[in-house]
Write an enzyme that holds these catalytic residues in place. Structure first.
Site, mmCIF file in Angstrom:
data_model
loop_
_atom_site.group_PDB
_atom_site.id
_atom_site.type_symbol
_atom_site.label_atom_id
_atom_site.label_comp_id
_atom_site.label_asym_id
_atom_site.label_seq_id
_atom_site.Cartn_x
_atom_site.Cartn_y
_atom_site.Cartn_z
ATOM 1 N N ASN A 63 0.922 -1.148 0.049
ATOM 2 C CA ASN A 63 -0.104 -0.118 0.098
ATOM 3 C C ASN A 63 0.906 1.182 0.222
ATOM 4 O O ASN A 63 1.454 1.490 0.774
ATOM 5 C CB ASN A 63 -0.836 0.011 1.239
ATOM 6 N N ASN A 90 2.454 5.039 -10.612
ATOM 7 C CA ASN A 90 1.132 4.590 -11.580
ATOM 8 C C ASN A 90 -0.062 4.687 -10.591
ATOM 9 O O ASN A 90 -1.019 5.084 -11.015
ATOM 10 C CB ASN A 90 1.496 3.620 -12.551
ATOM 11 N N SER A 143 -2.393 13.255 -14.684
ATOM 12 C CA SER A 143 -3.709 13.075 -15.384
ATOM 13 C C SER A 143 -3.873 14.155 -16.310
ATOM 14 O O SER A 143 -3.270 15.344 -15.883
ATOM 15 C CB SER A 143 -5.037 12.878 -14.359
ATOM 16 N N TYR A 156 -9.380 14.598 -6.950
ATOM 17 C CA TYR A 156 -8.933 13.727 -7.883
ATOM 18 C C TYR A 156 -7.986 14.702 -8.624
ATOM 19 O O TYR A 156 -6.643 14.645 -8.978
ATOM 20 C CB TYR A 156 -9.769 12.929 -8.788
ATOM 21 N N LYS A 160 -3.910 15.414 -8.743
ATOM 22 C CA LYS A 160 -3.114 15.221 -9.906
ATOM 23 C C LYS A 160 -2.280 16.436 -10.264
ATOM 24 O O LYS A 160 -1.323 16.358 -10.826
ATOM 25 C CB LYS A 160 -4.007 14.601 -10.917
ATOM 26 N N ILE A 189 -8.999 6.627 -20.575
ATOM 27 C CA ILE A 189 -8.489 5.363 -20.955
ATOM 28 C C ILE A 189 -9.161 4.135 -20.302
ATOM 29 O O ILE A 189 -9.806 4.330 -18.992
ATOM 30 C CB ILE A 189 -6.852 5.227 -20.357
HETATM 31 P P1 NAI Z 1 -7.138 1.108 -12.072
HETATM 32 O O1 NAI Z 1 -8.293 1.190 -11.062
HETATM 33 O O2 NAI Z 1 -7.632 0.098 -13.245
HETATM 34 O O3 NAI Z 1 -5.996 0.360 -11.596
HETATM 35 C C1 NAI Z 1 -5.232 1.128 -10.465
HETATM 36 C C2 NAI Z 1 -4.253 -0.189 -9.544
HETATM 37 O O4 NAI Z 1 -3.749 0.610 -8.567
HETATM 38 C C3 NAI Z 1 -5.057 -1.274 -9.111
HETATM 39 O O5 NAI Z 1 -4.534 -2.471 -9.314
HETATM 40 C C4 NAI Z 1 -5.250 -0.775 -7.603
HETATM 41 O O6 NAI Z 1 -5.168 -2.038 -6.898
HETATM 42 C C5 NAI Z 1 -3.782 -0.030 -7.306
HETATM 43 N N1 NAI Z 1 -3.971 0.666 -6.139
HETATM 44 C C6 NAI Z 1 -5.018 1.442 -5.910
HETATM 45 N N2 NAI Z 1 -4.486 1.911 -4.744
HETATM 46 C C7 NAI Z 1 -3.233 1.652 -4.251
HETATM 47 C C8 NAI Z 1 -2.385 1.503 -3.152
HETATM 48 N N3 NAI Z 1 -2.753 2.679 -2.246
HETATM 49 N N4 NAI Z 1 -1.006 0.978 -3.244
HETATM 50 C C9 NAI Z 1 -0.645 0.484 -4.367
HETATM 51 N N5 NAI Z 1 -1.557 0.077 -5.281
HETATM 52 C C10 NAI Z 1 -2.869 0.777 -5.273
HETATM 53 O O7 NAI Z 1 -6.750 2.539 -12.542
HETATM 54 P P2 NAI Z 1 -6.061 2.808 -13.921
HETATM 55 O O8 NAI Z 1 -7.124 3.552 -14.712
HETATM 56 O O9 NAI Z 1 -5.287 1.994 -14.583
HETATM 57 O O10 NAI Z 1 -5.246 4.150 -13.367
HETATM 58 C C11 NAI Z 1 -3.841 4.229 -13.224
HETATM 59 C C12 NAI Z 1 -3.329 5.466 -13.074
HETATM 60 O O11 NAI Z 1 -3.760 6.071 -14.080
HETATM 61 C C13 NAI Z 1 -4.084 6.182 -11.750
HETATM 62 O O12 NAI Z 1 -2.934 6.986 -11.043
HETATM 63 C C14 NAI Z 1 -4.962 6.944 -12.433
HETATM 64 O O13 NAI Z 1 -5.360 8.128 -11.653
HETATM 65 C C15 NAI Z 1 -4.243 7.284 -13.727
HETATM 66 N N6 NAI Z 1 -5.199 7.866 -14.976
HETATM 67 C C16 NAI Z 1 -5.912 7.027 -15.363
HETATM 68 C C17 NAI Z 1 -7.033 7.641 -16.275
HETATM 69 C C18 NAI Z 1 -7.996 6.627 -16.995
HETATM 70 O O14 NAI Z 1 -8.847 7.212 -17.608
HETATM 71 N N7 NAI Z 1 -7.982 5.221 -16.662
HETATM 72 C C19 NAI Z 1 -6.970 8.827 -17.040
HETATM 73 C C20 NAI Z 1 -5.900 9.489 -16.188
HETATM 74 C C21 NAI Z 1 -5.020 9.147 -15.339
#
Ligand code: NAI
Length: 252
Positions: A63, A90, A143, A156, A160, A189
């Site tokens: 975490n 990420n 983001s 958020y 960011k 995404i």
């Molecule tokens: P997701 O929710 O699909 O995956 C995020 C991963 O991070 C998950 O596997 C989760 O278990 C893990 N996670 C969450 N909190 C955590 C913690 N405290 N410690 C360790 N791991 C943790 O999210 P996604 O969409 O893949 O996002 C990845 C990054 O991209 C994030 O930072 C998000 O804010 C950013 N992002 C995503 C966008 C989108 O449209 N999907 C757009 C812009 C930015």
């Protein structure tokens, strides 16, 4: 391509979405990948799939909001592999709502994960990158909304924006030590995070995709390719950059 042969690459949030695609990309290019996630089962499954396909990966439970745990995981990696060449910050969460919709806990947890987690991990990793003047690369996932806030996502967007500022500050402080720090700023995404937002808004993926000039959502693999480029030796003069990857979508 084998841009990451003999490189040790740590990716947080590697258990799903953009993080999983990023782990796979680095592994495809020869990296020893550490799949870091707070969800042990997801990290394990990604690491096992990479190894089954002939890559090198290890799952690590963390975490990132826990400073002591960040320190311990980084020391464990250094103990096993001796170095960390690339850190991809990420992992992130999205607590949605306007100010009056949010609890203090939503606000504080957003900062704990999206901002403090980066402080803890960079604080643990950078001293090792400085050792022997080795240097390294850090890529943060900010983001588009950190640069151009969308309505209804204040926690958020503000966190960011902090990631973007954190990136540029780190870059300026550590560029003289050959540590390059950049950020990607994705738009829409297609991941689990995006699907939960669409469900909450009572909308559809098609409706969201229609707002993107390309007429489709971005793919996690497309962000992963940009992250790998920024971390690679093909980007030696990129440092402090906030690179938007949005399919030309305007925030509205
Ligand atoms: P997701 O929710 O699909 O995956 C995020 C991963 O991070 C998950 O596997 C989760 O278990 C893990 N996670 C969450 N909190 C955590 C913690 N405290 N410690 C360790 N791991 C943790 O999210 P996604 O969409 O893949 O996002 C990845 C990054 O991209 C994030 O930072 C998000 O804010 C950013 N992002 C995503 C966008 C989108 O449209 N999907 C757009 C812009 C930015």
């Amino acid at each position: 391509m084998s841009r990451f042969n003999h490189k040790v690459v740590m990716v947080t949030g590697g258990g799903g979405g953009i993080g999983e695609a990023t782990c796979r990309r680095f592994a495809d290019e020869g990296g020893q990948v550490l799949v870091v996630d707070s969800d042990c089962a997801k990290a394990d499954s990604v690491a096992k799939a990479i190894v089954a396909e002939g890559g090198q990966a290890e799952a690590m439970l963390l975490n990132i909001a826990d400073q002591g745990a960040c320190h311990d995981v980084v020391e464990a990696v250094i103990g096993t592999y001796g170095r960390i060449d690339v850190l991809v910050n990420n992992a992130g969460i999205n607590r949605r709502g306007k100010l009056t919709d949010l609890t203090s806990s939503d606000w504080l947890t957003s900062f704990d994960v999206n901002v403090h987690g980066l402080f803890y991990l960079c604080g643990a990793v950078i001293p090792h990158m400085l050792r022997d003047r080795r240097g390294g690369a850090i890529v943060n996932t900010a983001s588009q909304w950190g640069l151009h806030p969308a309505p209804g996502h204040i926690a958020y967007n503000v966190t960011k924006a902090a990631v973007a500022a954190f990136t540029q500050n780190l870059a300026r402080d550590y560029a003289p030590h050959n540590i390059r720090v950049n950020a990607v700023c994705p738009g829409e995404i297609h991941t689990a995070m995006l699907e939960s937002g669409v469900a909450r808004a009572g909308s559809t993926l098609e409706a969201l995709a229609s707002k993107v000039p390309f007429g489709r959502l971005g793919k996690p693999q497309e962000v992963a390719a940009l992250i790998a480029f920024l971390a690679s030796e093909e980007a030696p003069f990129m440092c402090g950059s906030l690179v938007e990857i949005t399919g030309a979508q305007a925030v509205c």
